[in-house]
Design a protein around this motif. Structure first.
Motif, short mmCIF file in Angstrom:
data_model
loop_
_atom_site.label_atom_id
_atom_site.label_comp_id
_atom_site.label_asym_id
_atom_site.label_seq_id
_atom_site.Cartn_x
_atom_site.Cartn_y
_atom_site.Cartn_z
N MET A 48 50.14 28.41 46.93
CA MET A 48 48.74 28.52 46.47
C MET A 48 48.52 29.90 45.85
N ALA A 49 47.84 29.96 44.71
CA ALA A 49 47.59 31.24 44.07
C ALA A 49 46.60 32.06 44.89
N THR A 50 46.82 33.35 44.85
CA THR A 50 46.00 34.27 45.66
C THR A 50 45.07 35.10 44.79
N VAL A 51 43.85 35.27 45.24
CA VAL A 51 42.91 36.23 44.64
C VAL A 51 42.66 37.31 45.69
N LEU A 52 42.85 38.57 45.29
CA LEU A 52 42.57 39.68 46.20
C LEU A 52 41.13 40.13 46.03
N VAL A 53 40.40 40.19 47.12
CA VAL A 53 39.01 40.67 47.11
C VAL A 53 39.02 41.96 47.93
N LEU A 54 39.04 43.07 47.22
CA LEU A 54 39.28 44.37 47.88
C LEU A 54 37.99 45.16 47.99
N ASN A 55 37.73 45.65 49.17
CA ASN A 55 36.49 46.37 49.47
C ASN A 55 36.79 47.74 50.05
N ARG A 86 33.55 36.23 53.05
CA ARG A 86 34.86 35.55 53.02
C ARG A 86 34.67 34.04 53.05
N ALA A 87 33.76 33.57 53.89
CA ALA A 87 33.53 32.12 54.03
C ALA A 87 32.93 31.54 52.75
N VAL A 88 31.99 32.26 52.14
CA VAL A 88 31.36 31.78 50.91
C VAL A 88 32.41 31.65 49.79
N LEU A 89 33.26 32.66 49.67
CA LEU A 89 34.25 32.65 48.58
C LEU A 89 35.31 31.58 48.83
N ALA A 90 35.70 31.40 50.08
CA ALA A 90 36.70 30.37 50.40
C ALA A 90 36.15 28.99 50.06
N GLU A 91 34.86 28.80 50.30
CA GLU A 91 34.22 27.52 50.00
C GLU A 91 34.14 27.31 48.49
N ASP A 92 33.90 28.40 47.75
CA ASP A 92 33.81 28.31 46.29
C ASP A 92 35.14 27.93 45.65
N ALA A 93 36.23 28.36 46.26
CA ALA A 93 37.54 28.22 45.60
C ALA A 93 38.57 27.66 46.58
N PRO A 94 38.39 26.39 46.98
CA PRO A 94 39.29 25.84 48.00
C PRO A 94 40.74 25.74 47.52
N LEU A 121 42.32 28.06 45.97
CA LEU A 121 42.91 29.40 45.95
C LEU A 121 42.96 29.98 47.36
N GLU A 122 43.89 30.91 47.55
CA GLU A 122 43.83 31.71 48.78
C GLU A 122 43.02 32.95 48.47
N ALA A 177 32.38 36.72 39.76
CA ALA A 177 33.73 37.22 39.44
C ALA A 177 34.78 36.15 39.77
N LEU A 178 34.60 35.51 40.91
CA LEU A 178 35.55 34.47 41.31
C LEU A 178 35.49 33.28 40.34
N ALA A 179 34.28 32.94 39.90
CA ALA A 179 34.14 31.83 38.94
C ALA A 179 34.87 32.16 37.65
N PHE A 180 34.75 33.41 37.21
CA PHE A 180 35.48 33.83 36.00
C PHE A 180 36.99 33.67 36.21
N ILE A 181 37.45 34.15 37.34
CA ILE A 181 38.90 34.09 37.61
C ILE A 181 39.37 32.64 37.64
N ARG A 182 38.59 31.78 38.26
CA ARG A 182 38.99 30.36 38.34
C ARG A 182 39.09 29.74 36.96
N ARG A 183 38.20 30.16 36.05
CA ARG A 183 38.22 29.56 34.72
C ARG A 183 39.22 30.21 33.77
N ASN A 184 39.47 31.51 33.98
CA ASN A 184 40.19 32.25 32.94
C ASN A 184 41.47 32.96 33.37
N ALA A 185 41.50 33.45 34.58
CA ALA A 185 42.57 34.41 34.87
C ALA A 185 43.89 33.77 35.25
N ARG A 186 43.89 32.47 35.58
CA ARG A 186 45.15 31.90 36.02
C ARG A 186 45.53 30.68 35.22
#
Ligand code: DQA
Length: 145
Positions: A1-8, A32-40, A42-43, A136-145
């Motif tokens: 599974m492709a990984t997205v790093l969310v760095l804080n 973390r829970a919101v983003l995981a739900e948005d992009a099931p 992706l890791e 940002a995650l929506a952009f990555i899902r559509r464009n970055a991979r």
């Protein structure tokens, strides 16, 4: 599974109790829970550190793996040239780093109006609370991979 790093970066581990009028009442675990739900598909690997060198190491990891990065660097945004150089090495290698902020730094104290990482980031989203990360995650899902 492709990984997205969310760095804080610094102080973001205190989300939920830190200035909720500015940053909202949600915690990093909530985010973390919101983003995981948005992009099931992706890791979503969400991390936080108060140690600058650790964040630099995670960016080197992204440079080597090609994983796209959503980055809220907290106050380091405003003055860390070491961080800028690390973001630059990721984006110059063809990687994606999206700078995000919960608040709108331009509507706040003057020292927050400068970002030393914006010019080397892929793009910037600020002022929308957790929605900044979700966009940002929506952009990555559509464009970055
Ligand atoms: C922040 C804005 C920064 O100015 C501040 O130092 C933070 C959080 C934000 O998400 O709004 O720690 O990056």
């Amino acid at each position: 599974m492709a990984t997205v790093l969310v760095l804080n970066g610094p102080n973001l581990g205190r989300l939920g109790t830190r200035e909720p009028d500015v940053y909202g009442a949600g915690t990093l675990d909530d985010l973390r829970a919101v983003l995981a739900e948005d992009a099931p598909e992706l890791e979503v690997d969400l991390r936080q550190t108060d140690t600058e060198g650790e964040l630099l190491g995670w960016l080197y990891e992204a440079a080597d793996s090609g994983a796209p990065v959503i980055l809220n660097a907290g106050a380091w945004t405003h003055y860390s040239y070491a961080l800028r150089d690390a973001v630059s090495l990721v984006t110059k290698a063809g990687g994606t780093v999206i700078e995000v902020h919960l608040s709108n730094p331009h509507a706040r104290e003057e020292f927050r109006h400068t970002s030393v990482i914006s010019a080397v980031s892929t793009g910037v989203i600020a002022g929308f609370g957790f929605e900044s990360y979700r966009m940002a995650l929506a952009f990555i899902r559509r464009n970055a991979r």
